[in-house]
Design an enzyme around this catalytic site. Structure first.
Site, PDB file in Angstrom:
ATOM      1  N   ARG A 185       0.847  -1.204   0.000  1.00 48.48           N
ATOM      2  CA  ARG A 185       0.000   0.000   0.000  1.00 48.48           C
ATOM      3  C   ARG A 185       0.876   1.246   0.000  1.00 48.48           C
ATOM      4  O   ARG A 185       0.577   2.243  -0.623  1.00 48.48           O
ATOM      5  CB  ARG A 185      -0.919  -0.014   1.219  1.00 48.48           C
ATOM      6  CG  ARG A 185      -2.228  -0.743   1.018  1.00 48.48           C
ATOM      7  CD  ARG A 185      -2.064  -2.150   0.430  1.00 48.48           C
ATOM      8  NE  ARG A 185      -3.316  -2.812   0.230  1.00 48.48           N
ATOM      9  CZ  ARG A 185      -3.928  -3.578   1.144  1.00 48.48           C
ATOM     10  NH1 ARG A 185      -3.346  -3.818   2.315  1.00 48.48           N
ATOM     11  NH2 ARG A 185      -5.087  -4.125   0.866  1.00 48.48           N
TER      12      ARG A 185
ATOM     13  N   ASP B  49      -6.914 -14.127   1.230  1.00 48.04           N
ATOM     14  CA  ASP B  49      -7.984 -13.367   1.886  1.00 48.04           C
ATOM     15  C   ASP B  49      -8.820 -12.576   0.877  1.00 48.04           C
ATOM     16  O   ASP B  49      -8.319 -12.149  -0.158  1.00 48.04           O
ATOM     17  CB  ASP B  49      -7.385 -12.396   2.911  1.00 48.04           C
ATOM     18  CG  ASP B  49      -6.396 -11.424   2.279  1.00 48.04           C
ATOM     19  OD1 ASP B  49      -5.600 -11.871   1.421  1.00 48.04           O
ATOM     20  OD2 ASP B  49      -6.414 -10.232   2.627  1.00 48.04           O
ATOM     21  N   GLU B  50     -10.076 -12.386   1.232  1.00 50.25           N
ATOM     22  CA  GLU B  50     -10.978 -11.417   0.586  1.00 50.25           C
ATOM     23  C   GLU B  50     -10.976 -11.511  -0.941  1.00 50.25           C
ATOM     24  O   GLU B  50     -11.098 -10.484  -1.614  1.00 50.25           O
ATOM     25  CB  GLU B  50     -10.586  -9.993   1.001  1.00 50.25           C
ATOM     26  CG  GLU B  50     -10.658  -9.760   2.491  1.00 50.25           C
ATOM     27  CD  GLU B  50     -10.233  -8.354   2.900  1.00 50.25           C
ATOM     28  OE1 GLU B  50     -10.981  -7.717   3.644  1.00 50.25           O
ATOM     29  OE2 GLU B  50      -9.141  -7.900   2.473  1.00 50.25           O
TER      30      GLU B  50
ATOM     31  N   TRP C 250      -7.483 -14.159  11.009  1.00 51.63           N
ATOM     32  CA  TRP C 250      -7.534 -12.688  11.152  1.00 51.63           C
ATOM     33  C   TRP C 250      -8.941 -12.154  11.350  1.00 51.63           C
ATOM     34  O   TRP C 250      -9.138 -11.110  11.953  1.00 51.63           O
ATOM     35  CB  TRP C 250      -6.903 -12.002   9.936  1.00 51.63           C
ATOM     36  CG  TRP C 250      -7.737 -12.015   8.681  1.00 51.63           C
ATOM     37  CD1 TRP C 250      -7.805 -13.005   7.759  1.00 51.63           C
ATOM     38  CD2 TRP C 250      -8.606 -10.974   8.200  1.00 51.63           C
ATOM     39  NE1 TRP C 250      -8.654 -12.664   6.745  1.00 51.63           N
ATOM     40  CE2 TRP C 250      -9.164 -11.426   6.984  1.00 51.63           C
ATOM     41  CE3 TRP C 250      -8.959  -9.707   8.681  1.00 51.63           C
ATOM     42  CZ2 TRP C 250     -10.061 -10.666   6.236  1.00 51.63           C
ATOM     43  CZ3 TRP C 250      -9.852  -8.943   7.940  1.00 51.63           C
ATOM     44  CH2 TRP C 250     -10.398  -9.418   6.732  1.00 51.63           C
TER      45      TRP C 250
ATOM     46  N   TYR D 195      -4.532  -5.807  15.021  1.00 52.80           N
ATOM     47  CA  TYR D 195      -4.347  -5.002  13.810  1.00 52.80           C
ATOM     48  C   TYR D 195      -3.839  -3.617  14.202  1.00 52.80           C
ATOM     49  O   TYR D 195      -4.495  -2.867  14.919  1.00 52.80           O
ATOM     50  CB  TYR D 195      -5.644  -4.939  12.999  1.00 52.80           C
ATOM     51  CG  TYR D 195      -5.725  -6.033  11.948  1.00 52.80           C
ATOM     52  CD1 TYR D 195      -5.103  -7.262  12.164  1.00 52.80           C
ATOM     53  CD2 TYR D 195      -6.395  -5.845  10.744  1.00 52.80           C
ATOM     54  CE1 TYR D 195      -5.143  -8.265  11.211  1.00 52.80           C
ATOM     55  CE2 TYR D 195      -6.444  -6.852   9.784  1.00 52.80           C
ATOM     56  CZ  TYR D 195      -5.816  -8.055  10.025  1.00 52.80           C
ATOM     57  OH  TYR D 195      -5.854  -9.051   9.083  1.00 52.80           O
TER      58      TYR D 195
ATOM     59  N   ASP E 156      -3.226  -1.140  12.254  1.00 53.35           N
ATOM     60  CA  ASP E 156      -3.665  -0.018  11.418  1.00 53.35           C
ATOM     61  C   ASP E 156      -4.899   0.657  12.000  1.00 53.35           C
ATOM     62  O   ASP E 156      -5.365   1.652  11.460  1.00 53.35           O
ATOM     63  CB  ASP E 156      -3.945  -0.482   9.975  1.00 53.35           C
ATOM     64  CG  ASP E 156      -4.907  -1.656   9.885  1.00 53.35           C
ATOM     65  OD1 ASP E 156      -4.969  -2.464  10.848  1.00 53.35           O
ATOM     66  OD2 ASP E 156      -5.603  -1.770   8.859  1.00 53.35           O
TER      67      ASP E 156
ATOM     68  N   TRP F 235      -1.207  -2.991   8.334  1.00 49.20           N
ATOM     69  CA  TRP F 235      -1.601  -2.655   6.968  1.00 49.20           C
ATOM     70  C   TRP F 235      -1.351  -1.173   6.796  1.00 49.20           C
ATOM     71  O   TRP F 235      -1.573  -0.397   7.727  1.00 49.20           O
ATOM     72  CB  TRP F 235      -3.081  -2.997   6.752  1.00 49.20           C
ATOM     73  CG  TRP F 235      -3.362  -4.438   7.030  1.00 49.20           C
ATOM     74  CD1 TRP F 235      -3.934  -4.951   8.162  1.00 49.20           C
ATOM     75  CD2 TRP F 235      -3.044  -5.552   6.195  1.00 49.20           C
ATOM     76  NE1 TRP F 235      -3.991  -6.321   8.071  1.00 49.20           N
ATOM     77  CE2 TRP F 235      -3.457  -6.718   6.881  1.00 49.20           C
ATOM     78  CE3 TRP F 235      -2.451  -5.679   4.935  1.00 49.20           C
ATOM     79  CZ2 TRP F 235      -3.294  -7.990   6.345  1.00 49.20           C
ATOM     80  CZ3 TRP F 235      -2.296  -6.948   4.408  1.00 49.20           C
ATOM     81  CH2 TRP F 235      -2.713  -8.083   5.104  1.00 49.20           C
ATOM     82  N   THR F 236      -0.908  -0.776   5.594  1.00 49.63           N
ATOM     83  CA  THR F 236      -0.431   0.606   5.486  1.00 49.63           C
ATOM     84  C   THR F 236      -1.237   1.477   4.513  1.00 49.63           C
ATOM     85  O   THR F 236      -0.716   2.466   4.009  1.00 49.63           O
ATOM     86  CB  THR F 236       1.063   0.623   5.084  1.00 49.63           C
ATOM     87  OG1 THR F 236       1.207  -0.092   3.846  1.00 49.63           O
ATOM     88  CG2 THR F 236       1.935  -0.006   6.154  1.00 49.63           C
ATOM     89  N   GLU F 237      -2.504   1.128   4.294  1.00 45.27           N
ATOM     90  CA  GLU F 237      -3.323   1.982   3.432  1.00 45.27           C
ATOM     91  C   GLU F 237      -3.209   3.445   3.861  1.00 45.27           C
ATOM     92  O   GLU F 237      -3.051   4.340   3.039  1.00 45.27           O
ATOM     93  CB  GLU F 237      -4.811   1.570   3.507  1.00 45.27           C
ATOM     94  CG  GLU F 237      -5.170   0.312   2.778  1.00 45.27           C
ATOM     95  CD  GLU F 237      -5.118  -0.912   3.682  1.00 45.27           C
ATOM     96  OE1 GLU F 237      -4.336  -0.902   4.657  1.00 45.27           O
ATOM     97  OE2 GLU F 237      -5.839  -1.889   3.386  1.00 45.27           O
TER      98      GLU F 237
HETATM   99  C1  ACM Z   1      -6.732  -9.153   5.860  1.00 50.60           C
HETATM  100  O1  ACM Z   1      -6.776  -8.297   6.754  1.00 50.60           O
HETATM  101  N1  ACM Z   1      -7.397  -8.964   4.730  1.00 50.60           N
HETATM  102  C2  ACM Z   1      -5.945 -10.365   6.004  1.00 50.60           C
END
Ligand code: ACM
Length: 633
Positions: free
Chosen positions: A176, A345-346, A412, A437, A439, A483-485
Site C-alpha cells: 500500500r 484473503d478477501e 484474522w 491489527y 492499522d 496494513w499501510t493503506e
Molecule cells: C486481511 O486483513 N485482509 C488479512
C-alpha cells in the site's frame, strides 16, 4: 459471606504487602516483555573502562551478535567492551548440555557487582539475553550519539526467561506504501528489542508488486508503480488519462538477500507473502490475461470503483499456475523460511461466477460453488510450494471450500477460523483483527490520524491467543499486523506499531500468569523514556480520555468518561475553554450536558500536569455514537 470476608482480608494483606515493598524499595528493573522470573538484588554492576566481554563459545553467529552488542553500548557510553583485557567481565556461555527449562530461545542472566553471566542453549537465546542486558541500562543507552558524563550502572538481578510461543511476529504491508530497504532494517531493529522473531513481509497487493522476479521482469517494471494520492484512503481520484504512475518502488533480489541476512543476524525469520488469488491487481495490471475479465487496469493508489476492479486471478487459467510457479520458484530460493504465505484473503469471486471457463472447470472437477473453486486454487498452490520444499500458510479464508491438507492458518477475521483449523489438527497463527491489527485507531478518532476500527493498547495487552479448550501446542503463536493503506511514512508507521506491539510482545513471550495491566503500564512508562532516547515516534494515545455515551431517548445523550491508564484525573469544561486545574474534575458519575451546551472538552492530568491531549467532542457526535449498532470508541 465468610468467603467474602476471607477474600477481603487476603486481598488487603496482599495490597498492603505490595505497598510496603514498593515504598521500601523503588523498582529498578523494568523489563519488557516481562521475563518468566526476575529476582532483584542489592548492588549494581558499574560499566566503566575495566569491563570487557568474554565469550565462551565458538559460535559464529553469536560472535556477530556480540559485535552488535558492543557497538550499541559504545555508541551511547563511549565504553568499548569488545577489548579482551578488562578486569570485570560480561561472560556469555553456550551450554554444551541442553538446559531443558529455557529451551531454544531462553536464557539465564545473573548480574552482580563483580560480573555479568549470561547462559543459553543457543545463540538466539543468548541474543535475547543481550537484549535484556541492554534494557537493564539507563534509558540513554538508546541514544544515537555519545552521552557524556552519565553513570551506566545496572542493577544486580537474576533472570530466568523463555518465550511462551515460538512464533512471535510483526507484519508490515509494503504494498500500500513502499518502505525502503533501510526502513525495513529499522523495523527489524525495533522489533528484536521486544524479542520478536518473525517478520511477515506483505510484498504484493492491489497497490504494488514489490519484489523483483527475474523471470517476470514486467511485474516490477509495471506493477510496482501507481499514481500518487494523499488524503483519506478510499476516496482517491482514479488515475487520469496519460497520468504517469511514478509512485512506489520494489526490492531487487540483492535487496531481498541483504534484508534476509540482516534479519537472520538478528534471529528473525522472514515470512514472504504473495497475496493471491485476490488482492492481485498489481499482477493483473501487468498481465491482464490472468484475470477473468482480462481488462487492462492500472495499479490502484487507493480508490474505490463500482463495479469493483477484477483483482482476482482466474483459477481456470493454466497460465496463472505457470506464472505463480515461476514466482514461487524464485521466492523459495530467496527466503529460507519453511513457509510461504499465499494470502488467500478477501478474494472477490463475482467475476469467477460469470466466467464460462470457471464454470467448465467446476463441472469437470465436481466443485459445488466458487468457495470450492478457491479451495481448488489453494490446493494447486500447495502442490507448487511442496515441489519447492515449502509449506503453505494463508489467511483464514483458505478454510472456505475445504482446507488444503498441509496448510497452516493465519486467523484474522477473529479467532473462529483458527479454532476451526486447530480442531482439524492444523497449526494456527492467531492474528484476530480486533486485538492485533496495528492499522486501527488506538484512541478516540477525534485525536488520531484517519483510519478505521479500534484497537486500544489495553485491547492488545488483554488479548489471549489460546481459546479455552484448545490444545496450546497447535497455536504456534501470533503477530501484530500493520496494513499501510493510511500509513505512508516511516514516522507514521512507528506511531501505529508502538506501543501496541510492546503489549503484544508480552502476550506472545511472557507467561500468561504474569499478566497485570497496571504493572505493565508502569514498566511501559519506563520504556517510553527509552523510546524517547531512541527518537521513536510512539503513540501516547493511551493517556487520552475515553468518552462513553449514555443514550437518553431520542436526540439526547449524557456521558461517562474513563482512562486506560490507572490513576489519571480528568478535568472538563462545557464552554470550549481549556480544562485547567480550576475546571470541573470528573468524579465518575454520569454527566448531563447543561442546557444549551453543545460540546465538552476534556483532558487527563497526572500530578497536576496534563498528560493526554485535550479532546473536544460535540454532543451531536456523542448522539451519533450512542445510536450506532456497535459502540467502537
Ligand atoms: C486481511 O486483513 N485482509 C488479512
Amino acid at each position: 459471606m465468610r468467603k467474602n470476608q476471607l477474600f477481603f482480608i487476603v486481598t488487603a494483606f496482599i495490597a498492603l504487602t505490595a505497598l510496603h515493598v514498593n515504598a521500601a524499595e523503588p523498582r529498578r528493573v523494568h523489563l519488557i516483555p516481562e521475563p518468566v522470573s526476575v529476582r532483584e538484588q542489592s548492588g549494581e554492576f558499574i560499566l566503566d573502562n575495566s569491563v570487557s566481554l568474554e565469550l565462551k563459545s565458538k559460535n559464529k553467529q553469536l560472535q556477530q551478535s556480540l559485535k552488535w552488542f558492543s557497538a550499541k553500548i559504545q555508541r551511547a557510553t563511549g565504553v568499548d567492551v569488545s577489548k579482551s583485557n578488562g578486569s570485570k567481565k560480561i561472560t556469555i556461555l553456550l551450554n554444551t548440555d541442553t538446559d531443558a527449562e529455557i529451551g531454544k530461545e531462553g536464557y539465564h542472566l545473573k548480574v552482580s557487582p563483580q560480573q555479568i553471566v549470561l547462559t543459553a542453549n543457543t545463540a538466539a537465546g543468548a541474543f535475547y539475553g543481550l537484549q535484556t542486558i541492554i534494557q537493564l541500562f539507563p534509558s540513554d543507552i538508546e541514544a544515537k550519539q555519545l552521552k557524556a558524563g552519565l553513570n551506566w550502572n545496572i542493577p544486580s538481578v537474576e533472570v530466568t526467561d523463555y518465550p511462551r510461543f515460538g512464533w512471535r511476529g510483526l507484519m508490515l504491508d509494503v504494498s500500500r506504501h513502499f518502505f525502503t530497504k533501510e526502513e525495513v532494517k529499522g523495523f527489524i531493529d525495533e522489533m528484536v528489542k521486544y524479542k520478536y522473531n518473525t517478520f511477515h513481509w506483505h510484498l504484493t497487493d492491489d497497490q504494488g508488486w514489490r519484489i523483483e522476479i527475474k523471470s517476470l521482469p514486467e511485474l516490477t517494471k509495471k506493477g510496482a508503480y501507481s499514481v500518487k494520492r494523499t488524503g483519506r484512503w478510499g476516496t482517491f481520484l482514479p488515475a487520469l488519462a496519460n497520468e504517469e504512475p511514478t509512485y512506489g518502488g520494489f526490492y531487487t533480489q540483492e535487496d531481498i538477500k541483504e534484508i534476509v541476512k540482516y534479519a537472520q543476524d538478528r534471529y528473525v525469520t522472514v515470512l514472504p507473502e504473495i497475496d493471491v488469488p485476490g488482492h492481485s491487481l498489481a499482477m493483473i495490471t501487468t498481465y491482464p490475461s490472468l484475470s477473468s475479465t482480462r481488462k487492462q487496469y492500472s495499479v490502484n493508489s487507493g480508490w474505490r470503483t463500482d463495479p469493483q476492479d477484477d483483482n482476482s486471478l482466474d483459477p481456470s487459467n493454466e497460465d496463472v499456475y505457470k506464472t505463480l510457479d515461476k514466482v514461487f520458484t524464485e521466492i523459495a530460493k530467496l527466503f529460507p523460511c519453511q513457509y510461504i504465505h499465499i494470502g488467500g484473503d478477501e478474494a472477490y469471486k463475482g467475476y469467477w461466477e460469470k466466467n464460462p471457463a470457471c464454470q467448465k472447470l467446476m463441472a469437470k472437477e465436481g466443485l459445488k460453488d466458487v468457495e470450492q473453486l478457491q479451495s481448488y486454487f489453494i490446493k494447486r498452490l500447495e502442490k507448487i510450494l511442496e515441489s519447492k520444499g515449502k509449506k503453505l500458510i494463508g489467511w483464514d479464508e483458505i478454510l472456505q471450500g475445504g482446507l488444503a491438507e498441509s496448510a497452516t492458518v493465519m486467523s484474522w477475521r477473529g479467532m473462529n477460523g483458527g479454532i476451526e483449523a486447530a480442531k482439524m489438527n492444523h497449526p494456527v497463527v492467531m492474528t484476530p483483527w480486533d486485538y492485533v491489527y496495528l492499522d486501527l485507531y488506538q484512541g478516540d478518532p477525534l485525536a488520531e490520524p484517519d483510519t478505521y476500527g479500534l484497537c486500544r493498547l489495553s485491547d492488545s495487552y488483554n488479548y489471549e491467543p489460546v481459546p479455552a479448550g484448545l490444545d496450546e501446542k497447535l497455536i504456534l503463536g501470533g503477530q501484530g499486523n500493520l496494513w499501510t493503506e493510511s500509513v505512508p511514512t516511516y514516522r507514521h508507521m512507528e506511531y501505529m506499531v508502538w506501543p501496541r506491539s510492546i503489549a503484544l510482545s508480552e502476550v506472545y513471550w511472557s507467561p500468561k500468569s504474569k499478566k497485570n495491566w497496571p504493572d505493565f503500564m508502569s514498566r511501559l512508562e519506563n520504556e517510553f523514556t527509552r523510546l524517547d532516547a531512541a527518537d521513536i515516534n510512539y503513540s501516547k494515545s493511551c493517556y487520552n480520555v475515553i468518552f462513553k455515551p449514555v443514550k437518553e431517548g431520542r436526540n439526547d445523550v449524557s456521558l461517562t468518561m474513563a482512562t486506560e491508564v490507572p490513576g489519571l484525573e480528568i478535568y472538563y469544561t462545557f464552554d470550549n475553554t481549556f480544562p485547567d486545574l480550576h475546571a470541573a474534575k470528573y468524579d465518575g458519575s454520569v454527566l448531563n450536558f447543561p442546557m444549551g451546551a453543545s460540546q465538552i472538552n476534556a483532558v487527563t492530568y497526572r500530578n497536576g500536569k496534563p498528560i493526554g491531549k485535550q479532546i473536544n467532542i460535540k454532543k451531536e457526535e456523542l448522539i451519533k455514537r450512542s445510536e450506532a449498532a456497535r459502540h467502537v470508541y
